[in-house]
Enzyme design. Structure first.
Site, PDB file in Angstrom:
ATOM      1  N   SER A 255     -10.038  -0.531   7.042  1.00  0.00           N
ATOM      2  CA  SER A 255      -9.463  -0.391   5.701  1.00  0.00           C
ATOM      3  C   SER A 255      -8.757  -1.605   5.123  1.00  0.00           C
ATOM      4  O   SER A 255      -8.383  -1.581   3.956  1.00  0.00           O
ATOM      5  CB  SER A 255      -8.493   0.787   5.663  1.00  0.00           C
ATOM      6  OG  SER A 255      -9.232   1.962   5.503  1.00  0.00           O
TER       7      SER A 255
ATOM      8  N   SER B 169      -9.703   1.982   2.915  1.00  0.00           N
ATOM      9  CA  SER B 169      -8.803   2.736   2.072  1.00  0.00           C
ATOM     10  C   SER B 169      -7.780   1.880   1.334  1.00  0.00           C
ATOM     11  O   SER B 169      -7.129   2.375   0.421  1.00  0.00           O
ATOM     12  CB  SER B 169      -8.050   3.771   2.914  1.00  0.00           C
ATOM     13  OG  SER B 169      -7.248   3.117   3.891  1.00  0.00           O
TER      14      SER B 169
ATOM     15  N   LYS C 285       0.867  -1.180   0.000  1.00  0.00           N
ATOM     16  CA  LYS C 285       0.000   0.000   0.000  1.00  0.00           C
ATOM     17  C   LYS C 285       0.905   1.232   0.000  1.00  0.00           C
ATOM     18  O   LYS C 285       1.933   1.244   0.697  1.00  0.00           O
ATOM     19  CB  LYS C 285      -0.880  -0.031   1.250  1.00  0.00           C
ATOM     20  CG  LYS C 285      -1.884   1.106   1.356  1.00  0.00           C
ATOM     21  CD  LYS C 285      -2.796   0.920   2.567  1.00  0.00           C
ATOM     22  CE  LYS C 285      -3.862   1.989   2.665  1.00  0.00           C
ATOM     23  NZ  LYS C 285      -4.759   1.799   3.817  1.00  0.00           N
TER      24      LYS C 285
HETATM   25  N1  GLN Z   1     -13.282   4.258   6.387  1.00  0.00           N
HETATM   26  C1  GLN Z   1     -12.689   4.663   7.624  1.00  0.00           C
HETATM   27  C2  GLN Z   1     -12.252   6.098   7.532  1.00  0.00           C
HETATM   28  O1  GLN Z   1     -12.474   6.685   6.516  1.00  0.00           O
HETATM   29  C3  GLN Z   1     -11.534   3.786   7.966  1.00  0.00           C
HETATM   30  C4  GLN Z   1     -10.318   4.069   7.164  1.00  0.00           C
HETATM   31  C5  GLN Z   1      -9.161   3.231   7.540  1.00  0.00           C
HETATM   32  O2  GLN Z   1      -9.318   2.175   8.175  1.00  0.00           O
HETATM   33  N2  GLN Z   1      -7.998   3.704   7.185  1.00  0.00           N
HETATM   34  O3  GLN Z   1     -11.711   6.639   8.446  1.00  0.00           O
END
Ligand code: GLN
Length: 484
Positions: free
Chosen positions: A175, A151, A76
């Protein structure tokens, strides 16, 4: 070749069916052929990948290899990679070449793995659909009109389309698990502190945790073996030697007590997703697991609490992007304040700005007690709920997401609806518990994820259930049409 598991690929390398260079070339060609449809990579490191593969081949030939030597992977784009662009999905870091490797990257290199490139992601890991990336949305290979989740959507999309055998992701509120569910792959968020955060660009430090995304539980366990372990450069790293996560995979799950979260099987859950899970529960029951209902009474508070804590932390973490030391710098600043303001205004996207503003607000004098402090108190209650549940059961099971993948653009104008995509995953981050998502079937031809939550440091047990489930089902072996 691309449908092989890591164990199979490793065997092929040892039996000289192909070299690591050939294997790497093969996946690089798949990326070149298919990623224009998916946008799952921000950077493809063709040359260094082939060079790393050549070194891996030498080690293999000399008999100095371990199981992952010569196996390609993607990181990532939030993990710092020495000499390679590390953008975190943001214009702010579009010009940032990391000067060092994250511990996770270092460990994968030391294991002889070959980095194919860096995967697309929501900007600074803020999002549930991969639409906040500066590099454009990632598509879900099961239907390219839908989102892959976020994400870590680049990683999950790339694994689902077999552009890489495995990838890393990070999970602050879901995410790793939410995109794994929406793309039909297997992803695990470890216990907080198991995987070093050193060199992982920070979003919300008390929640962020790196983990693997792969085709099945065994592959994920193999990569977790490499990723985890104490790191003195991360002050929240757990000081102990991790177990071999593959050791328990083949154990029978007979008699294992699995809790079904009452609050997660309600009206908010799509009926078709619910039906898929009912079937999985029956299958696990046939394998000997014993189900019982449990309650997490404060779980409805996890989304609002998360959006206070995570935003507070992000407003503080992202204050380092000031246009001075690294990242985007505006042209012709008039004075220092102008430099700060315009560099940040130009470098950050809309969602990141929204979060910095809200986070600054909840941490500000006068509001801190009302929001941030209160949220921390409720965070404790959420952890206590899990503690009580784990006195009754060994593992907790539920849906990973309320629906399958939604259409690109469907939720971008409605942040609250978007935030609810993580309603079932967020509580585990607040409590620091390990959890994973595994493919459980399809609803309207789109993948459905099953969520398994373990007690602290009990990754081996959820991996065991996942692996056993994958012995009696083949959802994890399904491949999206058009990426053959
Ligand atoms: N969707 C959640 C957010 O927008 C979690 C994102 C994540 O786990 N990085 O904060």
């Amino acid at each position: 070749m691309h449908t092989k598991t890591i164990t199979e690929l490793a065997l092929g390398l040892r039996q000289r069916e192909y070299s690591s260079v050939e294997l790497t070339q093969y996946f690089l060609e798949r990326i070149a052929k298919y990623d224009n449809q998916l946008n799952s990579f921000i950077t493809v490191t063709n040359d260094s990948a082939l060079a790393e593969a050549a070194v891996a081949d030498k080690h293999l030939a000399a008999g100095e290899a371990n199981i992952l030597t010569g196996i390609p992977l993607a990181h990532k784009d939030l993990f710092c990679t020495n000499g390679v662009k590390t953008s975190c999905g943001s214009k702010m870091l579009d010009n940032f070449i990391a000067p060092y490797d994250a511990t996770v990257v270092e460990k994968c290199k030391a294991a002889g793995m070959v980095m194919l490139g860096k995967t697309n992601m929501d900007e600074f890991a803020m999002g549930s659909s991969n639409e906040t990336s500066f590099y454009g949305p990632v598509k879900n290979p099961w239907d390219i009109n839908t989102v892959p989740g976020g994400s870590s959507g680049g990683s999950s999309s790339a694994v689902a389309a077999s552009l890489t055998p495995i990838a890393t992701g990070t999970d602050t509120g879901g995410s790793i698990r939410q995109p794994s569910a929406l793309c039909g792959v297997t992803g695990l968020k470890p216990t907080y502190g198991s995987v070093s955060r050193y060199g992982m660009i920070a979003f919300a430090s008390s929640l962020d945790q790196g983990g693997p995304i792969g085709h099945n539980a065994e592959d994920v366990a193999l990569l977790l073996n490499v990723m985890s372990g104490f790191d003195k450069r991360d002050s929240t790293s757990i000081e102990q030697t991790p177990p071999d996560y593959t050791a328990n995979l083949t154990k029978s799950i007979k008699g294992l007590k699995i809790g079904l979260i009452k609050e997660h099987f309600n009206d908010g859950l799509d009926a078709k997703v619910s039906k898929v899970l009912d079937k999985s529960i029956k299958e696990l029951e046939q394998a000997g697991a014993i189900f019982q209902e449990i309650s997490l009474p404060h779980s409805h508070l996890s989304v609002p609490i998360y959006y206070i804590i995570a935003l507070g932390e992000c407003s503080s973490n992202l204050s380092r992007y000031d246009g001075v030391r690294f990242g985007h710098r505006c042209a012709d600043p008039q004075d220092l304040l102008d430099l700060y303001k315009r560099s940040r205004a130009e470098g950050f996207g809309a969602e990141v700005k929204r979060r910095i503003m809200l986070g600054t607000y909840v941490l500000s004098a006068g509001y801190y007690d009302a929001y941030y402090l209160k949220a921390q108190q409720i965070r404790r209650l959420i952890s206590e709920d899990f503690k009580a549940a784990f006195n009754q059961v060994d593992v907790i099971l539920g849906p990973t997401t309320p629906t399958t993948a939604f259409a690109i653009g469907a939720k971008m104008d409605d942040p609250i609806t978007m935030y609810l995509s993580d309603i079932y995953t967020i509580a585990c981050n607040l409590a620091g518990l390990p959890a994973m998502s595994i493919p459980a079937g399809f609803a309207d031809n789109m993948p459905v994820g099953l969520h398994l939550v373990g007690n602290y440091l009990d990754e081996a047990r959820i991996l065991n259930i996942a692996h056993q489930y994958q012995q009696i089902t083949d959802w994890h072996k399904q491949n999206p049409v058009g990426f053959d």
